[in-house]
Design a protein around this motif. Sequence first.
Motif, PDB file in Angstrom:
ATOM      1  N   PRO A   1       0.806  -1.225   0.000  1.00 34.60           N
ATOM      2  CA  PRO A   1       0.000   0.000   0.000  1.00 34.60           C
ATOM      3  C   PRO A   1       0.837   1.271   0.000  1.00 34.60           C
ATOM      4  N   VAL A   2       2.016   1.245   0.627  1.00 34.66           N
ATOM      5  CA  VAL A   2       2.886   2.424   0.599  1.00 34.66           C
ATOM      6  C   VAL A   2       3.329   2.715  -0.828  1.00 34.66           C
ATOM      7  N   LEU A   3       3.710   1.691  -1.565  1.00 35.03           N
ATOM      8  CA  LEU A   3       4.135   1.875  -2.951  1.00 35.03           C
ATOM      9  C   LEU A   3       2.974   2.313  -3.835  1.00 35.03           C
ATOM     10  N   GLU A   4       1.800   1.784  -3.580  1.00 38.80           N
ATOM     11  CA  GLU A   4       0.627   2.192  -4.360  1.00 38.80           C
ATOM     12  C   GLU A   4       0.318   3.670  -4.166  1.00 38.80           C
ATOM     13  N   ARG A   5       0.431   4.142  -2.920  1.00 40.45           N
ATOM     14  CA  ARG A   5       0.204   5.571  -2.672  1.00 40.45           C
ATOM     15  C   ARG A   5       1.262   6.423  -3.360  1.00 40.45           C
ATOM     16  N   ALA A   6       2.519   5.965  -3.335  1.00 40.02           N
ATOM     17  CA  ALA A   6       3.591   6.718  -3.980  1.00 40.02           C
ATOM     18  C   ALA A   6       3.380   6.779  -5.490  1.00 40.02           C
ATOM     19  N   LEU A   7       2.942   5.685  -6.086  1.00 38.39           N
ATOM     20  CA  LEU A   7       2.669   5.675  -7.523  1.00 38.39           C
ATOM     21  C   LEU A   7       1.518   6.610  -7.862  1.00 38.39           C
ATOM     22  N   ALA A   8       0.489   6.613  -7.026  1.00 40.28           N
ATOM     23  CA  ALA A   8      -0.648   7.506  -7.265  1.00 40.28           C
ATOM     24  C   ALA A   8      -0.215   8.967  -7.186  1.00 40.28           C
TER      25      ALA A   8
ATOM     26  N   ALA B   1      -3.272   0.120 -10.979  1.00 37.64           N
ATOM     27  CA  ALA B   1      -2.545  -0.921 -11.696  1.00 37.64           C
ATOM     28  C   ALA B   1      -1.603  -1.685 -10.792  1.00 37.64           C
ATOM     29  N   ALA B   2      -1.115  -1.053  -9.728  1.00 37.07           N
ATOM     30  CA  ALA B   2      -0.168  -1.719  -8.837  1.00 37.07           C
ATOM     31  C   ALA B   2      -0.809  -2.864  -8.074  1.00 37.07           C
ATOM     32  N   GLY B   3      -2.109  -2.885  -7.982  1.00 39.58           N
ATOM     33  CA  GLY B   3      -2.764  -3.935  -7.217  1.00 39.58           C
ATOM     34  C   GLY B   3      -3.120  -5.170  -8.012  1.00 39.58           C
TER      35      GLY B   3
ATOM     36  N   ASP C   1       6.556  -5.122  -8.447  1.00 42.36           N
ATOM     37  CA  ASP C   1       5.269  -4.694  -9.004  1.00 42.36           C
ATOM     38  C   ASP C   1       5.290  -3.199  -9.318  1.00 42.36           C
ATOM     39  N   ALA C   2       5.818  -2.416  -8.372  1.00 40.61           N
ATOM     40  CA  ALA C   2       5.847  -0.961  -8.555  1.00 40.61           C
ATOM     41  C   ALA C   2       6.760  -0.565  -9.717  1.00 40.61           C
TER      42      ALA C   2
END
Length: 383
Positions: free
Chosen positions: A95-102, A112-114, A370-371
């Motif tokens: 979730p930290v990486l998903e927030r950073a990508l967003a 897309a990261a999920g 993934d990220a």
Amino acid sequence: MPVGYLISVAVIAAGTLCALAPPRRPRPLAELSFRCGLLLNEAPVLGGYFLLASTLLVFAQRDIGSPGAWAVVGAAALTGAGLVAIARRGLRAAPVLERALAEGLGPDGRAAAGAGPEGRPRHRRRLARALFAPVFPRRRDVERIPNLRYGDAGRRNLLDVYRHRSRPAGGPVLIHLHGGGYRQGRKNTQALPLLYRLASRGWVCVSANYRLRPAARHPDHLVDLKQVIAWVRAHGPGYGADPSRLVVAGSSAGGHMAALAALTPNDPVFQPGFEEADTAVTAAVCLNGYFGPYYGHGAASSPAAHVRADAPPFLIVHGDRDTVVPATEARRFAGTLRAASAASVVHAELPGAQHAFDLFPSARFEAVVDAVEVFADRVLKGR
């Protein structure tokens, strides 16, 4: 007192403590703690399995009969709880990486990261990594072509190429440089899950050696990386690569080198003898990277000194428990990039991650891979 059981529990407990709360000072203690806790911080399940097996064995042998023995069982239980805490921190990376990508790429980056390329949730694969923690990331659909020469420095100027066994043409390129403080290290040791994953998706991945200290010094290492880029431009199509889509990546010292290369495209100062070669890159990925000046060479040898408005997109991933290169350095460099560059800058601090988190195919590094895949996809599509 079951002495063998006591020793087993003590070893795992010490590694668990080093992973949970690594000291930053004094420096020798921080270095020792980093080394002792590295494996369990990325693969705590291995410590848990060892504890469980040791405990079951000592009970089967009926060696638990004294207060001291029961105290060791209690210590094993506490250590197990610590390993669970470490595992939970590793799963928080996604979730930290998903927030950073967003934040860096827009909301579609987070979505897309999920999910994997077929739309299946990736969290199941990460959970499987957390439970079974394989330590060998090779894939059957990827072939490695080792020890190709790109320069004149013997084995320090050799590279490996990873590609899909079907040998597709026109694949994007990832070049990865290992870490080791510019003093040690070699190709085919770090970020292997990343290399194999992208190669299985049709990328052509390159992992290269480079000259090390004390025989070499700045900018010799950077010159080597520029030579690798020039080699890919000249020879990459023969291995199925499209050199016009080229991402440079590195771990620790390799991250320092990758950042410098991304920020000094076609600079003749760093291309002696091959000044006409195109060494520009599409994007840069820095994993637990160092961004300060090179040994005694002043600020001009740091990536921050070369930040420019036309810098390529960057993905910077660092551990918030890194005792070798503090996370504040990555945070500062990301801020400098964002202030000057018009391109995307994605910066993520991974909860509980130490230095060299990319050595193992852990749940945490699965999320990082993934990220990287999402970041590269968005950059190559020009989004």
